[in-house]
Design a protein around this motif. Sequence first.
Motif, short mmCIF file in Angstrom:
data_model
loop_
_atom_site.label_atom_id
_atom_site.label_comp_id
_atom_site.label_asym_id
_atom_site.label_seq_id
_atom_site.Cartn_x
_atom_site.Cartn_y
_atom_site.Cartn_z
N UNK A 17 0.84 -1.11 -0.05
CA UNK A 17 0.05 -0.11 0.10
C UNK A 17 0.83 1.30 -0.04
N UNK A 18 1.93 1.28 0.82
CA UNK A 18 2.89 2.59 0.91
C UNK A 18 3.56 2.44 -0.38
N UNK A 19 3.86 1.41 -1.03
CA UNK A 19 4.58 1.60 -2.31
C UNK A 19 3.65 2.18 -3.41
N UNK A 20 2.28 1.99 -3.45
CA UNK A 20 1.38 2.32 -4.25
C UNK A 20 1.20 3.78 -4.15
N UNK A 21 1.16 4.35 -3.06
CA UNK A 21 0.97 5.85 -2.77
C UNK A 21 2.30 6.57 -2.94
N UNK A 22 3.33 5.95 -3.10
CA UNK A 22 4.57 6.46 -3.29
C UNK A 22 4.62 6.67 -4.80
N UNK A 23 4.34 5.53 -5.55
CA UNK A 23 4.24 5.82 -6.78
C UNK A 23 3.42 6.77 -7.55
N UNK A 24 2.23 6.90 -6.81
CA UNK A 24 0.97 7.89 -7.12
C UNK A 24 1.70 9.24 -7.04
N UNK A 25 2.32 9.43 -5.84
CA UNK A 25 3.04 10.84 -5.84
C UNK A 25 4.11 11.14 -6.72
N UNK A 26 4.61 10.29 -6.98
CA UNK A 26 5.74 10.53 -7.94
C UNK A 26 5.19 10.69 -9.34
N UNK A 27 4.18 9.84 -9.52
CA UNK A 27 3.62 10.05 -10.81
C UNK A 27 3.27 11.29 -10.89
N UNK A 28 2.56 12.17 -10.14
CA UNK A 28 1.72 13.24 -10.18
C UNK A 28 2.93 14.19 -10.10
N UNK A 29 4.00 14.12 -9.63
CA UNK A 29 5.23 14.90 -9.96
C UNK A 29 5.57 14.91 -11.38
N UNK A 30 5.60 13.72 -11.99
CA UNK A 30 6.11 13.57 -13.35
C UNK A 30 5.05 14.34 -14.34
N UNK A 31 4.04 14.19 -13.87
CA UNK A 31 2.88 15.12 -14.72
C UNK A 31 3.12 16.61 -14.66
N UNK A 32 3.57 16.89 -13.57
CA UNK A 32 3.79 18.41 -13.31
C UNK A 32 4.79 18.88 -14.02
N UNK A 33 5.85 17.89 -14.29
CA UNK A 33 6.98 18.26 -14.82
C UNK A 33 6.97 18.02 -16.44
N UNK A 34 6.07 17.36 -16.74
CA UNK A 34 5.57 17.23 -18.24
C UNK A 34 5.09 18.76 -18.61
N UNK A 35 4.43 19.27 -17.79
CA UNK A 35 3.70 20.58 -18.27
C UNK A 35 4.72 21.56 -18.35
#
Lengths: 236, 236
Positions: free
Chosen positions: A122-140
């Motif tokens: 569960x913790x891992x999933x949350x981590x990945x979600x957060x990092x994915x969000x950062x990657x989206x932000x960075x794509x912008x």
Amino acid sequence: MAYLSYPATGEADPMRAESVTQPAAGGSFADIGAKTHSFGSHDVIFYEGDPAKRLYELAAGTVMLFKLLPDGRRQVVEVLRPGDIFGLAKSEEHESTAETLTEAQVHEIDLRRIEQSPGLQRKLTRCLMTQMQALHEHAVLLGRKSAVERVASFLMYLVPNRGGVGCFGPKDGAEDGFDLHLTMTRQEIADYLGLTIETVSRVFSDLKRRGIIRIDRADQIHLNKVCGLCQITGIH
Amino acid sequence: MAYLSYPATGEADPMRAESVTQPAAGGSFADIGAKTHSFGSHDVIFYEGDPAKRLYELAAGTVMLFKLLPDGRRQVVEVLRPGDIFGLAKSEEHESTAETLTEAQVHEIDLRRIEQSPGLQRKLTRCLMTQMQALHEHAVLLGRKSAVERVASFLMYLVPNRGGVGCFGPKDGAEDGFDLHLTMTRQEIADYLGLTIETVSRVFSDLKRRGIIRIDRADQIHLNKVCGLCQITGIH
DNA sequence: CGCCTGGTTGACCAGAGTCAAACCTCGTGG
DNA sequence: CCACGAGGTTTGACTCTGGTCAACCAGGCG
């Protein structure tokens, strides 16, 4: 412990708790007998193409992931903070190189160990979600922002609890300045922001000229008005 | 079923199996009583800022995720294929808008249901890893590639089993052509590649002039030599 | 038939890249 | 203690890629 410098300087860091993704949700990865490694500044943890067996949790310090094109162009794809996970790969090889920006400590974990614990999963999933969000932000940032906006966004990213969702503006009446220590060279910043070193340098000089920042040393920057800087990130 | 058009056209699609992330690893998300929704082309599944409760698995069709800056600049941050997961958010709100590019079917799943099944958890992790890798790749494109390289990379991405790691070159002696159907408008392609609509159009025309592609209709492109195209993606 | 939408093309412009030189800062060694 | 050198940084002059603005074109539909 002074030897573990953090992107934002100084005393007790208010962002720390925030930036550590889900600090204590379902135990720590370290609990399951992970080996801990220490690295110096600018050490390579693994290279693109190395066989990928384990995954890593950054325990302390800062690490960047980057990819290279055959002609030498480099893109830093992530800048990681304590609590972030890296080194997962769907294939047998790492798809990017991991290099420390500061001295750092890293837990090396076997993915299968995590898969045995629902809490850690569960913790891992949350981590990945957060990092994915950062990657989206960075794509912008990479796809749509101007050079000034990129640099401003980058600096704001180093200010705890400001910019982004958690921004509550300056504390009522406070002078709203901030001192920060850069752990990345101009080249690394450029490669992170999709710019050249010259452009990054020019933008810094320009912000200085406009009175928005003060450059005490190349890696020691004072933000005169955080809010003013945030205004030019493109997100307002 | 013809109504579910896939980015790459036509008959039995050799990529299908590949692109569906971990097709049958540990059961399907659909098994745990997920509601399935059908969408038309260019329907919005959720908006940036909507309350995020569920997560989604794309079952069929194509979906894009995009983010907007307040002045209207748009960046498409992901183009999803069957098997991909989206709609996770660390906060209570979606951080991007999800819009279909074709008719699509989507399983809506409760994250807690997944967390109860180790098998699904594992599958989820694999999905996220794969998508994260795609995001890294895309960061390189946005940060470091020229307009032609971006468009070439985009087209290659629509060719099954070519480009990237799984590329074995043209089949021995085969003519190495490929027909593809674009499900994205020029504007959407531009917003995905961090370019303007005019630049995308110009690059298409240029590739046509150079004999690398043939444009049968705006959304119907023939690649004359896949290998030749791959050569200008910047990754060789 | 004519409108409307999406796509293409051209002329021009500007932001960022390139190339080259000068400039700090800090550590080393005479 | 200071000169020197190396690495990283800044600045300037110039170029060029891709953006902007505007006109034009083509196909689909009422």
